[in-house]
Scaffold this motif. Structure first.
Motif, short mmCIF file in Angstrom:
data_model
loop_
_atom_site.label_atom_id
_atom_site.label_comp_id
_atom_site.label_asym_id
_atom_site.label_seq_id
_atom_site.Cartn_x
_atom_site.Cartn_y
_atom_site.Cartn_z
N PHE A 42 0.96 -0.96 -0.03
CA PHE A 42 -0.06 -0.12 0.04
C PHE A 42 0.86 1.11 0.12
CE2 PHE A 42 -3.52 -3.22 1.75
CZ PHE A 42 -5.04 -2.60 0.59
N HIS A 43 1.96 1.18 0.52
CA HIS A 43 3.07 2.12 1.08
C HIS A 43 3.55 3.18 -0.61
CE1 HIS A 43 5.37 5.08 3.94
NE2 HIS A 43 6.36 5.19 2.89
N ALA A 44 3.55 2.01 -1.11
CA ALA A 44 4.72 2.09 -2.49
C ALA A 44 3.79 2.30 -3.46
CB ALA A 44 4.78 0.38 -2.90
N ASP A 45 2.64 1.31 -3.27
CA ASP A 45 1.48 2.36 -4.05
C ASP A 45 1.13 3.83 -4.12
OD1 ASP A 45 0.61 -0.09 -5.52
OD2 ASP A 45 -1.21 -0.60 -4.83
N GLU A 46 1.07 4.05 -2.77
CA GLU A 46 0.73 5.34 -2.76
C GLU A 46 2.15 6.60 -3.86
OE1 GLU A 46 0.72 8.51 1.09
OE2 GLU A 46 0.55 6.98 1.54
N VAL A 47 3.28 6.16 -3.33
CA VAL A 47 4.35 6.74 -3.91
C VAL A 47 4.01 6.85 -4.95
CG1 VAL A 47 6.98 6.33 -4.47
CG2 VAL A 47 5.87 6.34 -2.07
N ALA A 48 3.82 5.53 -5.81
CA ALA A 48 3.47 5.65 -7.13
C ALA A 48 2.33 6.77 -7.75
CB ALA A 48 2.94 4.02 -7.62
N ALA A 49 1.60 6.73 -6.56
CA ALA A 49 -0.18 7.74 -7.46
C ALA A 49 1.08 9.12 -7.02
CB ALA A 49 -0.75 7.31 -6.07
N HIS A 50 1.97 9.04 -5.97
CA HIS A 50 2.35 11.05 -5.75
C HIS A 50 3.26 11.71 -6.92
CE1 HIS A 50 0.63 12.50 -2.05
NE2 HIS A 50 1.12 10.94 -1.71
N VAL A 51 3.81 10.48 -7.48
CA VAL A 51 4.88 10.50 -8.95
C VAL A 51 3.63 10.78 -9.83
CG1 VAL A 51 6.19 9.46 -10.27
CG2 VAL A 51 6.29 9.20 -8.04
N THR A 52 2.76 9.45 -10.06
CA THR A 52 1.80 10.05 -11.54
C THR A 52 0.53 9.91 -11.47
OG1 THR A 52 1.98 7.51 -11.49
CG2 THR A 52 3.90 8.14 -12.97
N GLY A 53 0.26 10.45 -10.32
CA GLY A 53 -1.29 10.40 -10.34
C GLY A 53 -2.07 8.03 -9.79
N ARG B 66 -6.27 -2.99 -2.89
CA ARG B 66 -4.95 -2.07 -3.71
C ARG B 66 -5.60 -1.07 -4.82
NH1 ARG B 66 0.16 -4.93 -6.40
NH2 ARG B 66 0.79 -3.30 -6.39
N ILE B 67 -6.90 -1.57 -5.53
CA ILE B 67 -7.43 -0.54 -6.18
C ILE B 67 -8.04 0.44 -5.18
CG2 ILE B 67 -8.88 0.46 -8.38
CD1 ILE B 67 -6.47 -1.60 -8.99
N SER B 68 -8.63 -0.25 -4.24
CA SER B 68 -9.61 0.63 -3.63
C SER B 68 -8.42 1.77 -2.71
CB SER B 68 -10.02 0.15 -1.87
OG SER B 68 -10.78 1.36 -1.72
N ALA B 69 -7.97 1.25 -2.69
CA ALA B 69 -6.54 2.07 -1.60
C ALA B 69 -6.17 3.22 -2.71
CB ALA B 69 -5.51 1.57 -0.92
N LEU B 70 -6.19 2.89 -3.93
CA LEU B 70 -5.42 3.54 -4.66
C LEU B 70 -6.39 4.33 -5.06
CD1 LEU B 70 -3.39 1.82 -7.68
CD2 LEU B 70 -2.76 4.17 -6.67
N GLU B 71 -7.56 4.40 -5.26
CA GLU B 71 -8.90 5.92 -5.42
C GLU B 71 -8.66 6.97 -4.11
OE1 GLU B 71 -11.00 2.73 -8.62
OE2 GLU B 71 -11.83 2.74 -6.45
N LYS B 72 -8.66 5.93 -3.22
CA LYS B 72 -9.08 6.62 -2.08
C LYS B 72 -7.94 7.97 -1.98
CE LYS B 72 -11.00 3.76 1.00
NZ LYS B 72 -10.73 3.02 1.67
N THR B 73 -6.75 7.80 -2.47
CA THR B 73 -5.70 8.81 -2.20
C THR B 73 -6.18 10.11 -3.81
OG1 THR B 73 -4.81 8.31 -4.74
CG2 THR B 73 -3.53 7.34 -2.40
N ASN B 74 -7.28 10.18 -4.32
CA ASN B 74 -7.58 10.95 -5.33
C ASN B 74 -6.75 11.64 -6.02
OD1 ASN B 74 -9.92 12.36 -6.43
ND2 ASN B 74 -10.03 13.83 -5.09
N ILE B 75 -5.07 11.46 -6.09
CA ILE B 75 -4.33 12.73 -6.96
C ILE B 75 -4.02 12.23 -8.47
CG2 ILE B 75 -1.76 12.56 -7.05
CD1 ILE B 75 -1.70 10.81 -4.16
N VAL B 76 -4.28 13.52 -8.70
CA VAL B 76 -5.19 12.98 -10.21
C VAL B 76 -3.65 14.27 -10.60
CG1 VAL B 76 -6.51 13.95 -12.43
CG2 VAL B 76 -7.07 12.24 -10.12
#
Length: 683
Positions: free
Chosen positions: A255-266, A358-368
């Motif tokens: 989850f942590h690494a997924d959040e890192v990726a979301a902050h890089v690309t959305g 994982r998808i649910s946690a990614l969507e919750k970041t709402n980083i676009v």
């Protein structure tokens, strides 16, 4: 701009528990090691004293045996220090910045944004994934180790540049934060215990060599093994504790690494690539499976990756997925289209969270961030086709062909693959109704059932969903039984959004069993209506006799398949001993039991060979293997030499696999023939 990820409460909690489990191991290990050192000193002292008090062959043997006893136990406890966990790089291709400047520029950007070090080396492989890895030893826990990056061409081939950036950001994210280093320590402790419990081949040879010197060293080895078994029992308890903590921490690290990726690309690029990954892996394995069936024809691929992409698009079109810039947009709803299970629990033995979580946690970041233009990741390379063909050559270099080889072009492959696909698929009219279900067994009484509706309604989405609901209910009931009898250590779980504990299992099983019975009755009633509908068509077209004969043939084949398949599963179970180290006496006992069951297996094979209809479905190589196998008694264990006869064992497993393939093909062919006949009745 460097990103510093937040650390969740669950991550902190699991980190604390992981650290505590490591400290617990250290305490236990220090106690065991101290005991071993004292025992070694004690044995060494008395061994030397015995030898010098009265130097003789007997006292020398006693002294050496005593010293060896202590050393054997001590070596067992410290052998992990010298163990190196090295990644096999024999099939990797190293690439450099000079060769692939665009890819390295992308990695530079990710490294800067994630806040980690550039990899020591970058490799390409055939895989449909990416990974950061390093060769580790015990000392890796204390010394800095440079990581390597491995990127699979099977992954690059099916993602956009933005998606690849997200995936690599996820991989680097594992090493970007200080809090992530705890996972590395727990992992290493896990590996230490695993080494002492299970990686003992060379150590066993060491003990056997010492034991073979004389009777006294054999006795010392026997005593040492007794001590080691006690130590292993203690370590097994430790391994269970630490492994569970490590796996829980690993899930949080994902989850942590997924959040890192979301902050890089959305969050979207990682989401779309994760959803496509299953289809991409299936497409790649489909290509490899296709060519495994072409070995006897001496046909291989020129470029498996072009073919992987072609298969992926073809399969996507077959299931009506939207395709954007040659990339299928797989949805979570599609992946779970036929997954009707309502049972939800997190297994303590899984190291990754579910895709849904994982998808649910990614969507919750709402980083676009910027929209993905779906520019192919392949375009990052100066000449991707040469790389793909080089790796393809590596893949097929392991295959032994009996004659000169023909390379399929993409066009040749596409034509042959689609032909095979439709040959091995049921008529589209049935809407996948029979993919996991067989036609109802023939009964004369079913001819009295009337049907005056629309046949296509019998294969509607609603009817198919009901089949998958019944399968899900059946699977959920079996899972709940495992929870109830404690085969599964889960203590609490959710079912349809409601929380339950183990004490509620019996009541829930009873409730679901009623639902399953009702669902099965609906499916059975629909199957009877299908029979009636096609029977009526057969009457109208004057093909009632053919319909009845083909239906009876299918019913008989299904019975034949079930009986032979049950026998085969039982027979395979009796061969499991080949996979484990055991005593000569036990091997003889297992082989004796195998011989008794083997007589029936040979009769089954002989029956196939002597049946012209069945034999026509066998390849020449299969017939040769079968005939060789049944021609004489097979010797699996050479008692004089105390070794297995590997050639005979290989022949046995070839025949088992060929027999299994024959049954599956016979069942499929008979079923398809009957279903095609039904479909033709409507024309």
């Amino acid at each position: 701009m460097k990103y510093t990820a937040t650390v969740s409460d669950d991550f902190k909690k699991n980190t604390v528990w992981a650290i505590l489990s490591v400290f617990l191991f250290i305490i236990v290990y220090v106690i065991l090691l101290s005991f071993s050192i004292l025992l070694t000193l004690f044995c060494g002292y008395f061994g030397i004293m015995i030898m010098v008090s009265h130097f003789h062959y007997t006292t020398l043997a006693i002294g050496i045996s005593l010293i060896g006893l202590g050393i054997l136990i001590l070596v067992f406890l410290i052998k992990f220090i010298f163990k190196e966990n090295a990644t096999d790089k024999s099939n990797f291709i190293e690439i450099t910045r000079q060769e692939e400047p665009q890819l390295f520029s992308l990695i530079d950007t990710i490294v800067e944004e994630v806040g980690t070090d550039f990899p020591k080396r970058v490799y390409l492989s055939e895989d449909v994934n990416a990974a950061v890895f390093y060769d580790s030893t015990f000392w890796s826990m204390f010394l800095p180790v440079k990581k390597n990056l491995q990127i699979g061409l099977g992954l690059i081939n099916i993602v956009s540049q933005m998606e690849l950036k997200a995936i690599l950001a996820h991989e680097f994210g594992h090493f970007s934060q200080k809090s992530m280093k705890v996972g590395s320590y727990v992992h290493n402790v896990n590996q230490i215990i695993y080494n002492m419990l299970y990686e003992n081949t060379s150590y066993s040879s060491f003990i056997q060599g010492f034991a073979s010197i004389n009777n006294l060293t054999a006795l010392a080895s026997y005593i040492a093994v007794g001590f080691i078994k006690v130590i292993q029992w203690i370590l097994q308890k430790m391994y269970s504790i630490i492994n569970i903590r490590y796996l829980k921490l690993s899930r949080e690290m994902e989850f942590h690494a997924d959040e890192v990726a979301a902050h890089v690309t959305g969050y979207m690029p990682l989401k779309t690539s994760l959803l496509r990954l299953d289809l991409a892996e299936h497409s790649y394995s489909s290509v490899i499976k296709f060519y495994s069936g072409k070995v006897s024809d001496c046909i291989r691929s020129k470029n498996v990756f072009k073919e992987q992409h072609s298969v992926m698009k073809f399969l996507a079109s077959e299931i009506n997925l939207e395709i954007k810039e040659s990339y299928p947009l797989v949805t979570f709803e599609h992946i779970n289209k036929y997954n009707k299970s309502k049972l939800n629990f997190t297994s303590q033995w899984t190291s990754h969270p579910s895709l849904k979580d994982r998808i649910s946690a990614l969507e919750k970041t709402n980083i676009v961030k910027e929209n993905d233009d779906f520019k192919p990741a392949n375009q990052l390379f100066s000449n991707i086709e040469i790389l793909q063909e080089t790796v393809t050559d590596q893949i097929f270099s392991k295959v032994q062909y009996k004659d000169s080889v023909t390379q399929y072009s993409l066009g040749d492959f596409t034509k042959a693959y689609t032909s095979d696909f439709y040959t091995n698929s049921y008529n589209k009219f049935y809407n996948n109704y029979y993919d996991s279900r067989n036609p109802i067994k023939f009964k004369e009484e079913y001819k009295q059932i009337s049907f005056d509706g629309n046949i296509s309604d019998l294969f509607s989405t609603e009817k198919i969903e009901n089949i998958y609901i019944s399968q899900a209910l059946n699977n959920d009931i079996e899972s709940l039984k495992h929870i109830g009898d404690k085969r599964n250590k889960i203590k609490s779980f959710d079912y349809d959004g409601i929380k339950y504990t183990r004490k509620n299992v019996k009541e829930l099983i009873e409730k679901l069993s009623i639902e399953l019975e009702e669902c099965n009755l609906l499916n059975e009633e629909n199957d009877k209506q299908i029979f009636a509908a096609f029977n009526n068509l057969a009457l109208k077209t004057g093909k009632e006799k053919q319909f009845t004969e083909k239906h009876i043939l299918f019913t008989n084949t299904e019975d034949f398949f079930n009986i032979k398949n049950d026998f085969l599963n039982d027979f395979i179970e009796k061969t499991n001993f080949f996979q484990y180290e055991t005593s000569t006496a036990k091997i003889k006992e297992h082989v004796s039991k195998l011989y008794k069951l083997e007589e029936e297996f040979k009769k089954n094979i002989n029956g196939i060979l002597n049946n012209s209809h069945y034999a026509s479905k066998l390849s020449d190589d299969t017939k040769t293997s079968f005939e060789k196998y049944i021609s004489d008694k097979q010797i699996y264990f050479v008692e004089k030499e105390d070794i297995y006869n590997n050639d005979t064992i290989l022949l046995l497993f070839i025949c088992i696999q060929e027999f299994s393939d024959f049954l599956a093909q016979l069942m499929f062919d008979t079923k398809k023939d009957f279903l095609e006949f039904q479909a033709e009745l409507m024309n």
